[in-house]
Design a protein around this motif. Structure first.
Motif, mmCIF file in Angstrom:
data_model
loop_
_atom_site.group_PDB
_atom_site.id
_atom_site.type_symbol
_atom_site.label_atom_id
_atom_site.label_comp_id
_atom_site.label_asym_id
_atom_site.label_seq_id
_atom_site.Cartn_x
_atom_site.Cartn_y
_atom_site.Cartn_z
ATOM 1 N N ILE A 3 0.622 -1.654 0.168
ATOM 2 C CA ILE A 3 -0.099 -0.069 -0.127
ATOM 3 C C ILE A 3 1.012 1.024 -0.135
ATOM 4 O O ILE A 3 2.397 0.995 0.801
ATOM 5 C CB ILE A 3 -0.446 0.021 1.201
ATOM 6 N N GLY A 4 -0.169 1.976 -0.537
ATOM 7 C CA GLY A 4 0.640 3.620 -0.391
ATOM 8 C C GLY A 4 1.953 3.432 0.950
ATOM 9 O O GLY A 4 0.762 3.677 1.956
ATOM 10 N N LEU A 5 2.272 4.697 1.457
ATOM 11 C CA LEU A 5 2.993 4.797 2.298
ATOM 12 C C LEU A 5 2.071 6.101 3.603
ATOM 13 O O LEU A 5 1.891 5.448 4.411
ATOM 14 C CB LEU A 5 4.741 5.720 2.230
ATOM 15 N N ASP A 6 1.713 7.033 2.399
ATOM 16 C CA ASP A 6 0.542 7.902 2.904
ATOM 17 C C ASP A 6 -0.334 7.809 3.015
ATOM 18 O O ASP A 6 -0.797 7.268 4.313
ATOM 19 C CB ASP A 6 0.344 9.113 1.792
ATOM 20 N N GLN A 7 -0.552 6.239 2.102
ATOM 21 C CA GLN A 7 -2.397 5.970 2.582
ATOM 22 C C GLN A 7 -1.926 4.835 3.623
ATOM 23 O O GLN A 7 -3.123 4.564 4.715
ATOM 24 C CB GLN A 7 -2.640 5.813 1.464
ATOM 25 N N SER A 57 -3.915 4.218 9.694
ATOM 26 C CA SER A 57 -2.943 4.133 11.235
ATOM 27 C C SER A 57 -3.557 5.119 11.602
ATOM 28 O O SER A 57 -3.431 4.581 13.611
ATOM 29 C CB SER A 57 -1.393 4.135 10.788
ATOM 30 N N HIS A 58 -4.266 5.929 11.819
ATOM 31 C CA HIS A 58 -4.642 7.176 12.700
ATOM 32 C C HIS A 58 -6.268 6.424 13.225
ATOM 33 O O HIS A 58 -6.397 5.798 14.170
ATOM 34 C CB HIS A 58 -4.904 8.045 11.656
ATOM 35 N N VAL A 59 -6.910 5.236 11.807
ATOM 36 C CA VAL A 59 -7.916 4.991 12.176
ATOM 37 C C VAL A 59 -7.449 3.934 13.305
ATOM 38 O O VAL A 59 -7.917 3.739 14.007
ATOM 39 C CB VAL A 59 -8.336 4.839 10.657
ATOM 40 N N LEU A 60 -6.493 3.151 12.755
ATOM 41 C CA LEU A 60 -6.748 1.495 13.701
ATOM 42 C C LEU A 60 -6.474 2.498 14.683
ATOM 43 O O LEU A 60 -6.502 1.124 16.407
ATOM 44 C CB LEU A 60 -5.292 0.959 13.094
ATOM 45 N N ALA A 79 -3.043 -5.507 21.169
ATOM 46 C CA ALA A 79 -1.412 -4.517 20.190
ATOM 47 C C ALA A 79 -1.088 -4.264 21.872
ATOM 48 O O ALA A 79 -1.993 -3.370 22.949
ATOM 49 C CB ALA A 79 -1.967 -3.716 19.919
ATOM 50 N N PRO A 80 -0.112 -4.612 22.423
ATOM 51 C CA PRO A 80 0.358 -4.817 23.892
ATOM 52 C C PRO A 80 0.096 -3.178 23.801
ATOM 53 O O PRO A 80 0.352 -3.540 25.416
ATOM 54 C CB PRO A 80 1.810 -6.063 23.595
ATOM 55 N N GLN A 81 0.422 -2.395 23.519
ATOM 56 C CA GLN A 81 1.054 -1.220 23.873
ATOM 57 C C GLN A 81 0.457 -0.112 22.506
ATOM 58 O O GLN A 81 1.018 -0.580 21.216
ATOM 59 C CB GLN A 81 3.233 -1.119 23.620
ATOM 60 N N THR A 82 -0.362 0.084 22.573
ATOM 61 C CA THR A 82 -1.093 0.425 21.236
ATOM 62 C C THR A 82 -0.823 1.803 20.680
ATOM 63 O O THR A 82 -1.253 2.688 19.717
ATOM 64 C CB THR A 82 -2.360 1.736 22.245
ATOM 65 N N MET A 83 0.877 2.505 22.054
ATOM 66 C CA MET A 83 1.646 4.141 21.536
ATOM 67 C C MET A 83 2.100 3.864 20.013
ATOM 68 O O MET A 83 2.473 4.411 19.124
ATOM 69 C CB MET A 83 1.711 4.711 22.488
ATOM 70 N N PHE A 84 2.204 1.809 19.544
ATOM 71 C CA PHE A 84 3.559 1.778 18.572
ATOM 72 C C PHE A 84 2.322 1.440 17.679
ATOM 73 O O PHE A 84 3.400 1.218 16.565
ATOM 74 C CB PHE A 84 3.425 0.456 19.100
ATOM 75 N N ILE A 85 1.594 1.500 17.347
ATOM 76 C CA ILE A 85 0.219 1.535 16.672
ATOM 77 C C ILE A 85 1.163 3.051 15.356
ATOM 78 O O ILE A 85 0.934 3.179 13.978
ATOM 79 C CB ILE A 85 -1.338 1.384 16.252
ATOM 80 N N PRO A 86 0.957 4.200 16.092
ATOM 81 C CA PRO A 86 0.822 5.679 14.879
ATOM 82 C C PRO A 86 2.328 5.535 14.476
ATOM 83 O O PRO A 86 2.389 5.893 14.052
ATOM 84 C CB PRO A 86 -0.090 6.055 16.324
ATOM 85 N N ARG A 87 3.156 4.763 16.019
ATOM 86 C CA ARG A 87 4.866 5.039 15.754
ATOM 87 C C ARG A 87 5.597 3.967 14.441
ATOM 88 O O ARG A 87 6.681 3.699 14.322
ATOM 89 C CB ARG A 87 5.596 5.171 16.677
ATOM 90 N N ALA A 88 4.214 3.376 13.941
ATOM 91 C CA ALA A 88 4.861 2.461 13.310
ATOM 92 C C ALA A 88 5.631 2.291 12.018
ATOM 93 O O ALA A 88 6.408 1.159 11.776
ATOM 94 C CB ALA A 88 4.185 0.616 12.519
ATOM 95 N N LEU A 89 5.267 3.426 11.184
ATOM 96 C CA LEU A 89 5.712 3.267 10.191
ATOM 97 C C LEU A 89 6.149 4.738 10.373
ATOM 98 O O LEU A 89 6.463 5.734 9.436
ATOM 99 C CB LEU A 89 4.245 3.900 9.201
ATOM 100 N N LEU A 90 6.961 5.304 10.730
ATOM 101 C CA LEU A 90 8.571 6.450 11.293
ATOM 102 C C LEU A 90 9.774 6.436 10.512
ATOM 103 O O LEU A 90 9.436 4.849 10.572
ATOM 104 C CB LEU A 90 8.297 7.152 12.805
#
Length: 373
Positions: free
Chosen positions: A45-49, A54-57, A145-156
């Motif tokens: 999938i495109g990185l921007d998409q 990831s915000h929604v998830l 998700a054992p640690q939810t803060m990892f979700i928006p940071r997974a694509l940094l």
């Protein structure tokens, strides 16, 4: 012990806005002449998409107490999300990208340990596969998700750096180096009235540092480094000193060499003044938190006073006026171990100031109703 503590904790105190926007500006946006990075080959999938999804998830998982249940996507009150925020296909693709089984996570950790084995006393700072795969499939017990803060940071930045390196190898690293160099120049160009010159080829295949910033008080030589500090060095392991020499020490050597050419009046540098002091700046794609401090392993020396700043610090610096920005750099530059963390020099007002490049990059993640494509 400061090194591993800082690298463990400070990244989670950084603003997601800057980190996500920088991911687009560096790794998606391409200047003329740059080859676009085909992230679809790695992510599906495109990185921007994927970042937008990831915000929604993250929202879904936090509201569900740490669980991701795909059935929520079928709920009537969720259908509006697909037309206003992000398409269902992108959300599902990103959830799949983030999800691993316990076995997958163990194998990822074992593979990381084969590459770099962290000493037992530093075990808590070893590679955590949840950072890039924050959703765990527990079979009949669901996806958690054992640690939810990892979700928006997974694509940094760091995760993407290693994904790109694994997929494309040296060509990715070389291309990223040029992207960082271009990004630093664009950021410096935001300073009103700056006199900025690109690198100089002073002999066949021999080039100066990346940018030459001429101020009324000094010539500031800027060298850009895209490399990241490896995990063992972040943990304060045995490689720390050699890593610092390879990146920061080498950059200081490059700065010193360019300074000598200027002082010796090499004709390729005729456009650079010779009547003022010379200082150096080393920009790093990721923070080297204790660079420029007197702590063991972090001391860097050179003929030219120099300082180190991360891209985040650069993004704040360019909000100052040209004389103010130059004065901050000159004040921070040092010859040996008498520097300090640059971000401590910024005022609260400067830290709150908007950066136009980041603001523009953030629009790539706009919800569908706001016009993102």
């Amino acid at each position: 012990m400061l090194t591993p503590i800082l690298h463990e904790q400070l990244p989670y105190q950084e603003s997601l806005f800057e980190d996500m926007a920088r991911a687009h500006a560096l790794l998606v946006h391409s200047e003329p002449g740059q080859t676009p990075i085909p992230w679809e080959e790695v992510l599906g999938i495109g990185l921007d998409q994927a970042i937008r999804a990831s915000h929604v998830l993250h929202h879904v998982v936090v509201r569900s107490g740490g669980r991701y249940d795909a059935a929520i996507l079928d709920m009537p009150n969720f259908q509006d999300i697909f037309t206003r925020v992000a398409p269902r296909s992108e959300i599902e693709a990103t959830a799949s990208l983030f999800t691993s089984s316990i076995g997958d996570l163990r194998r990822a950790r074992a593979a990381a340990d084969e590459r770099v084995l962290i000493p037992e006393m530093l075990e808590r700072y070893a590679f955590n596969p949840l950072i890039s795969h924050p959703l765990v499939d527990l079979g009949a017990r669901g996806v958690w998700a054992p640690q939810t803060m990892f979700i928006p940071r997974a694509l940094l930045g760091p995760n993407l750096y290693y994904k790109g390196l694994d997929r494309w190898g040296k060509s990715f690293a070389d291309g990223l180096g040029k992207r960082v160099e271009t990004y630093v120049g664009k950021q410096l160009g935001l300073i009103s009235g700056i006199q900025l010159h690109p690198e100089v080829e002073y002999a066949k295949d021999m080039r100066s540092i990346d940018w030459l910033w001429v101020t009324d008080e000094a010539v500031i030589l800027v060298e850009c480094k895209a490399a990241r500090m490896p995990l063992d060095a972040q943990a304060g392991g045995e490689t720390l000193e050699s890593v610092m020499k390879r990146y920061i020490g080498h950059a200081r050597g490059q700065i010193d060499k360019t300074a000598r050419l200027i002082r010796e009046r090499h004709p390729a540098f005729d456009h650079i003044p010779k009547d003022r002091q010379i200082v150096g700046v080393i920009t790093t794609a990721e923070p080297f938190y204790l660079a420029d401090t007197p702590f063991a392993g972090f001391i860097s020396t050179g003929e030219v006073p120099a300082m180190t700043m991360s891209l985040r610090e650069l993004e704040v610096l360019v909000g100052y006026s040209e004389p103010e920005a130059a004065a901050l750099v000159i004040e921070q530059a040092h010859r040996g171990d008498d520097g300090g963390r640059f971000i401590a020099k910024f005022t609260d007002e400067a830290l709150r100031r908007e950066n136009p490049i980041l603001e523009d990059a953030w629009r790539a993640f706009d919800f569908l109703e706001h016009g993102a494509t």
